[in-house]
Enzyme design. Structure first.
Site, PDB file in Angstrom:
ATOM      1  N   ASP A  11       0.876  -1.163   0.000  1.00 36.75           N
ATOM      2  CA  ASP A  11       0.000   0.000   0.000  1.00 36.75           C
ATOM      3  C   ASP A  11       0.923   1.225   0.000  1.00 36.75           C
ATOM      4  O   ASP A  11       2.123   1.111   0.287  1.00 36.75           O
ATOM      5  CB  ASP A  11      -0.869  -0.040   1.271  1.00 36.75           C
ATOM      6  CG  ASP A  11      -1.644   1.243   1.491  1.00 36.75           C
ATOM      7  OD1 ASP A  11      -2.230   1.753   0.524  1.00 36.75           O
ATOM      8  OD2 ASP A  11      -1.666   1.728   2.641  1.00 36.75           O
ATOM      9  N   ASP A  13      -0.003   5.091   1.047  1.00 37.62           N
ATOM     10  CA  ASP A  13      -0.137   6.078   2.128  1.00 37.62           C
ATOM     11  C   ASP A  13      -0.063   5.402   3.489  1.00 37.62           C
ATOM     12  O   ASP A  13      -0.878   4.528   3.789  1.00 37.62           O
ATOM     13  CB  ASP A  13      -1.477   6.820   1.995  1.00 37.62           C
ATOM     14  CG  ASP A  13      -1.595   7.553   0.661  1.00 37.62           C
ATOM     15  OD1 ASP A  13      -0.734   8.389   0.378  1.00 37.62           O
ATOM     16  OD2 ASP A  13      -2.542   7.267  -0.098  1.00 37.62           O
TER      17      ASP A  13
HETATM   18  O1  LIG Z   1      -8.328  11.068  -2.753  1.00 38.78           O
HETATM   19  P1  LIG Z   1      -7.270  10.146  -3.193  1.00 38.78           P
HETATM   20  O2  LIG Z   1      -5.899  10.741  -3.234  1.00 38.78           O
HETATM   21  O3  LIG Z   1      -7.636   9.466  -4.486  1.00 38.78           O
HETATM   22  O4  LIG Z   1      -7.138   9.042  -2.081  1.00 38.78           O
HETATM   23  C1  LIG Z   1      -8.130   8.155  -1.644  1.00 38.78           C
HETATM   24  C2  LIG Z   1      -7.680   7.487  -0.353  1.00 38.78           C
HETATM   25  O5  LIG Z   1      -6.414   6.897  -0.550  1.00 38.78           O
HETATM   26  C3  LIG Z   1      -5.926   6.133   0.519  1.00 38.78           C
HETATM   27  O6  LIG Z   1      -4.680   5.634   0.191  1.00 38.78           O
HETATM   28  C4  LIG Z   1      -5.857   6.948   1.793  1.00 38.78           C
HETATM   29  O7  LIG Z   1      -5.613   6.064   2.865  1.00 38.78           O
HETATM   30  C5  LIG Z   1      -7.169   7.665   2.055  1.00 38.78           C
HETATM   31  O8  LIG Z   1      -7.045   8.572   3.117  1.00 38.78           O
HETATM   32  C6  LIG Z   1      -7.593   8.437   0.829  1.00 38.78           C
HETATM   33  O9  LIG Z   1      -8.808   9.042   1.101  1.00 38.78           O
END
Ligand SMILES: O=P(O)(O)OC[C@H]1O[C@@H](O)[C@H](O)[C@@H](O)[C@@H]1O
Length: 253
Positions: A11, A13
């Protein structure tokens, strides 16, 4: 040593980069602003968006699913709208877009940092010929990987953009992890998932991966265990590199 597994899907984030905090802060800014507006307009007492809300309803999920899931928890029913909605429009998509504006501003101004232990492990695995993938719900995945110069290590990237193109289900379904494996020419049984979100370890378990490794960045070891992580650590430095990872994989078969 010949490793027992042939690929690892990370993963992004909270696992590779410290951007889970950036996401969570951007979500809080957007939701608290909206909840305060509702207090003014509808007299609903303001109850802030907490870290617990983030972990339970938003973390790891695709952008609009996160909005919908949190609003549902507060019994707030608004139209879904469409991805082209202006940031701040009172639709699920408009609110998600508002949060994304805040996230992109921080990424542009402050960049992103990696977890050093994850970056070291990625490099070691890459040198050992293990196939590497990244599976993230985020549509900002590519920009974040480029910001930390790690894109070159990954043979597969299945993120929010790719998922939308291919019509894949988001976490907690395993689709984005299994797709990454397929692109790498591997199988879930011979692969490891590395995740910090509850929805992500649920996906690893549902996909029958050889090992689902949870990283408890938020003091949530028990939650990750209960939801499908085979092993939980607080940081990947506890793994002791490829040899340690191989041992964990073997023990889990
Ligand atoms: O809005 P994005 O950048 O497409 O990300 C969606 C989600 O991505 C995930 O990786 C994060 O843990 C979430 O917090 C986030 O909301």
């Amino acid at each position: 040593m010949k490793p027992e597994f042939d690929s690892v899907v990370f993963d992004l984030d909270g696992v590779i980069t410290k951007t889970a905090k950036t996401h969570s802060a951007a979500w809080k800014k957007m939701f608290d602003g909206y909840l305060k507006e509702r207090e003014k307009k509808h007299g609903e007492p303001f109850k802030e968006f907490t870290q617990k809300d983030y972990l339970e309803y938003v973390d790891g999920k695709p952008r609009y699913d996160g909005v919908a899931s949190f609003l549902q928890s507060r019994n707030i029913d608004i139209p879904w709208g469409s991805p082209g909605d202006a940031p701040g429009k009172e639709t699920v998509c408009g609110m998600g877009n508002q949060k994304n504006k805040a996230f992109m501003e921080v990424l542009k101004n402050e960049g992103a940092d990696t977890y050093p232990s994850t970056a070291e492990l990625i490099e070691e695995l890459f040198r050992a010929g293990i196939k590497l993938g990244v599976a993230s719900s985020s549509k900002n995945c590519k920009a974040v990987l480029q910001a930390v110069d790690l894109e070159k290590y990954f043979g597969a990237r299945v993120d929010g953009v790719v998922s939308a193109e291919l019509g894949l289900n988001g976490k907690p379904e395993p689709d984005i992890f299994t797709k990454a494996c397929e692109i790498l020419g591997s199988t879930p049984e011979n692969s490891i998932v590395v995740e910090d979100a509850v929805s992500g370890v649920q996906a690893g378990a549902k996909g029958n991966f050889g090992l689902t490794l949870g990283i408890a960045r938020k003091d949530n070891t028990e939650d990750l265990r209960k939801n499908g992580a085979d092993v939980v650590v607080e940081d990947l430095e506890e793994i002791h590199g490829l040899a340690g990872l191989n041992k964990l994989f073997k023990e889990n078969q």
